[in-house]
Design an enzyme around this catalytic site. Structure first.
Site, PDB file in Angstrom:
ATOM      1  N   GLY A 138      22.827   1.036 -10.158  1.00  0.00           N
ATOM      2  CA  GLY A 138      22.429   1.387  -8.809  1.00  0.00           C
ATOM      3  C   GLY A 138      22.417   0.212  -7.847  1.00  0.00           C
ATOM      4  O   GLY A 138      23.352  -0.575  -7.783  1.00  0.00           O
ATOM      5  N   SER A 139      21.331   0.059  -7.135  1.00  0.00           N
ATOM      6  CA  SER A 139      21.256  -0.824  -5.979  1.00  0.00           C
ATOM      7  C   SER A 139      21.376  -2.299  -6.320  1.00  0.00           C
ATOM      8  O   SER A 139      20.834  -2.792  -7.312  1.00  0.00           O
ATOM      9  CB  SER A 139      19.928  -0.594  -5.255  1.00  0.00           C
ATOM     10  OG  SER A 139      19.790  -1.492  -4.186  1.00  0.00           O
ATOM     11  N   CYS A 140      22.062  -3.031  -5.427  1.00  0.00           N
ATOM     12  CA  CYS A 140      22.149  -4.492  -5.522  1.00  0.00           C
ATOM     13  C   CYS A 140      20.809  -5.153  -5.223  1.00  0.00           C
ATOM     14  O   CYS A 140      20.621  -6.336  -5.520  1.00  0.00           O
ATOM     15  CB  CYS A 140      23.203  -5.011  -4.550  1.00  0.00           C
ATOM     16  SG  CYS A 140      24.878  -4.421  -4.866  1.00  0.00           S
ATOM     17  N   SER A 141      19.881  -4.415  -4.620  1.00  0.00           N
ATOM     18  CA  SER A 141      18.586  -4.975  -4.243  1.00  0.00           C
ATOM     19  C   SER A 141      17.628  -5.096  -5.410  1.00  0.00           C
ATOM     20  O   SER A 141      16.488  -5.550  -5.237  1.00  0.00           O
ATOM     21  CB  SER A 141      17.926  -4.128  -3.144  1.00  0.00           C
ATOM     22  OG  SER A 141      18.711  -4.122  -1.975  1.00  0.00           O
TER      23      SER A 141
END
Length: 571
Positions: free
Chosen positions: A63-66
């Protein structure tokens, strides 16, 4: 009987604790509360479990790069896992631990083990990590453990060729900020097993999202060290509508630091693009262009649809690339790293509406994990950029892979010959629809559109769908989009037509960052055409979700009710 094994140290250290394992990757952004360490992803097998102080074992991030930013917050506020054990290539969580170590002198060990070892984790209740060593136990460890690592000292260090410019960065000739950035890039190059660095023509920074105090501290430290970007750099959607957050009622304790974080990146020379869909900008990269992008859906779209070349870069490595103009020559930057390893055969049902694409992306991403797929069977579907945007965002939400190929549609699909194959039946799409429709009540109080950010063509389509219709006074309909698209849609008359219906437009931020009061507090159920947001919303904002096509969303805005049955094409 205890089990001792050795793996590859990604971030060194020693830790012990209760073992918490799952066979499914976990996105820390949207999946873990950055203040408590509790898993909030309601679709994950570890949902509602606390990671704090435990040895977390997952195949990889997803999922997210964050996720790197969330892990950094957890390390600095003492709610992080004691250690992380992986069995796949993983850079997002690894980078979060590296930032904590290099910049803040705090960290946790990250270890990658063989799949055979990972498969046995469920047999044990406790684990401890020491360097490259992993010990699995049935009872809590009570003694010190110093494994003999003379034959297993895999530390993640590799020999990376440094050009003169790389050496200049490392020596501090271009200032402390660039020096720290190059040190982090070198650490990541070792993880990626890169042999050299390369130039990138542009960077998209996702690290401007406010995950907590650590994200702001890191950016302001870079500014204090004289950071300036060396290549054109765009900014992702931030955590508030920068120009209007006070008027929207957002509290100061979020609005002020989120705005200050954006200001820090602007002070480094980044552009105020504030969009999670940078491929919609005029500056979008061309086929074959080497770039350094973060933001999961943007990475997947750039690689797959545009044919540009980028890794799925973690937050904070993005600004490191911007400050140096350099990136490790690895993964999707190279031909070999863009090859499909799994073929997925699908069939588009007759009369399928636009909800087909996010549903299919969700199914494909869940199957692929870290593998790049070739999707076959859609050659006559005439998928447009909006369909591919919706597919890619869904795919990136539940996959760790940085790209996909669709035969007959995406530019590098020809010539892909994966050996393994699988088939996605309509029943899988039905299961995805059921998983994303979590609300028990058909009553809808909010229609959420624009995750990822709306395109100009989507604004035009929405204006056509609401023309001559009357919105229910009990339903809010909110669209998020970038500033550039909003201006173009305003000039074309789409915004005025939509606003006459009652649509509210929010710029600069996106649904994965929005909360109350932009989301009306009284709303218990929302409806969206984004499977990305349908996946994240139950954990992020605690609302039930109904998922459907854009037309179904407009119908819900008018009636205040969502259909409880799948669309006819899915039955």
């Amino acid at each position: 009987m205890n089990l001792t094994s050795f793996g590859r140290t990604l971030v060194a250290g020693e830790a012990r604790g209760e073992l918490l394992s799952a066979e499914v990757g976990l996105s820390f952004w949207g999946g873990v509360d950055p203040q408590t360490g509790i898993v909030i992803d309601q679709h994950h097998p570890l949902r509602n479990r606390s990671l704090a102080g435990r040895v977390l074992a997952i195949p990889s991030g997803r999922g997210s790069c964050s996720g790197s930013g969330v892990l950094l917050e957890l390390i600095l506020n003492d709610h992080a896992p004691a250690a992380i054990v992986l069995c796949e290539r993983e850079e997002i969580l690894t980078l979060g631990a590296m930032i904590a170590e290099v910049v803040f002198d705090r960290s946790i060990p990250v270890l990658r083990v063989d799949r055979e070892v990972f498969a046995r984790l469920g047999e044990y209740r406790y684990a401890r990590v020491a360097g490259a060593g992993l010990q699995l136990l049935h009872e809590p460890p009570v003694d010190d453990w110093q494994p003999d690592q003379t034959q297993h000292g895999v530390s993640g260090e590799t020999s990376v060729h440094l050009d003169a410019i790389d050496q200049a960065f490392l020596s501090g000739q271009h200032g402390k900020a660039a020096q720290i950035a190059m040190r982090l890039l070198l650490r990541m190059a070792a993880v990626q097993e890169a042999e050299a660095f390369m130039d990138v023509s542009q960077v998209h920074v996702d690290g401007c999202i406010y995950t907590g105090p650590a994200s702001l501290r890191f950016a302001e430290m870079l500014v204090a060290w004289g950071a300036r970007v060396r290549v054109p750099t765009t900014l992702n959607a931030i955590s508030v509508d920068k120009r209007r957050w006070r008027a929207q009622g957002v509290a100061d304790d979020l609005g002020n630091p989120a705005s200050a974080l954006a200001d820090a990146y602007l002070a480094m020379g980044a552009e105020p693009s504030f969009t999670c869909a940078p491929y919609l900008l005029e500056s979008a990269p061309r086929f074959g262009e080497q770039v350094g992008w973060a933001e999961s859906n943007a990475v997947v779209y750039a690689n797959s649809v545009l044919g540009a070349r980028t890794m799925k870069y973690p937050d904070y490595l993005d600004i490191c690339m911007a400050l140096t103009g350099r990136a490790p020559l690895a993964g999707c930057h190279r031909d070999a790293g863009r090859q499909a390893t799994l073929a997925l055969d699908v069939e588009m049902p007759p009369e399928a509406d636009d909800s087909f694409w996010p549903l299919l992306g969700y199914c494909c991403g869940a199957i692929c994990g870290t593998e790049i797929p070739l999707i076959r069977g859609l050659e006559t579907s005439a998928a447009d950029p909006d369909a591919l945007k919706a597919f890619g965002a869904a795919f990136a939400t539940v996959a760790a892979a940085p790209m996909f190929h669709i035969a007959g549609i995406t530019p590098e699909a020809d010539g892909q010959t994966p050996e393994r194959q699988a088939r996605i039946e309509v029943s899988a799409l039905q299961q995805a629809w059921e998983a994303l429709n979590t609300a028990t009540s058909p009553e809808v109080g909010l229609v959420s559109l624009g995750n990822p950010h709306f395109s100009l063509s989507e604004c035009a389509r929405l204006a056509a769908l609401v023309r001559g219709r009357t919105k229910s006074a009990d339903v809010a309909l909110i669209v998020t989009c970038g500033r550039a698209v909003f201006e173009a849609a305003s000039q074309a008359g789409h915004v005025a037509e939509a606003e006459a219906f009652g649509v509210q437009f929010v710029t600069d931020t996106c649904w994965c960052m929005l909360g109350e009061p932009v989301i009306p507090p009284a709303v218990r159920t929302l409806m969206t055409n984004s499977s990305k947001y349908a996946h994240y919303a139950p954990g992020l904002v605690g609302r039930g979700v109904r998922f459907g096509s854009m037309a179904a969303c407009v119908e819900a805005a008018c009636s205040g009710r969502a259909p409880q049955e799948p669309p006819a094409w899915l039955l």
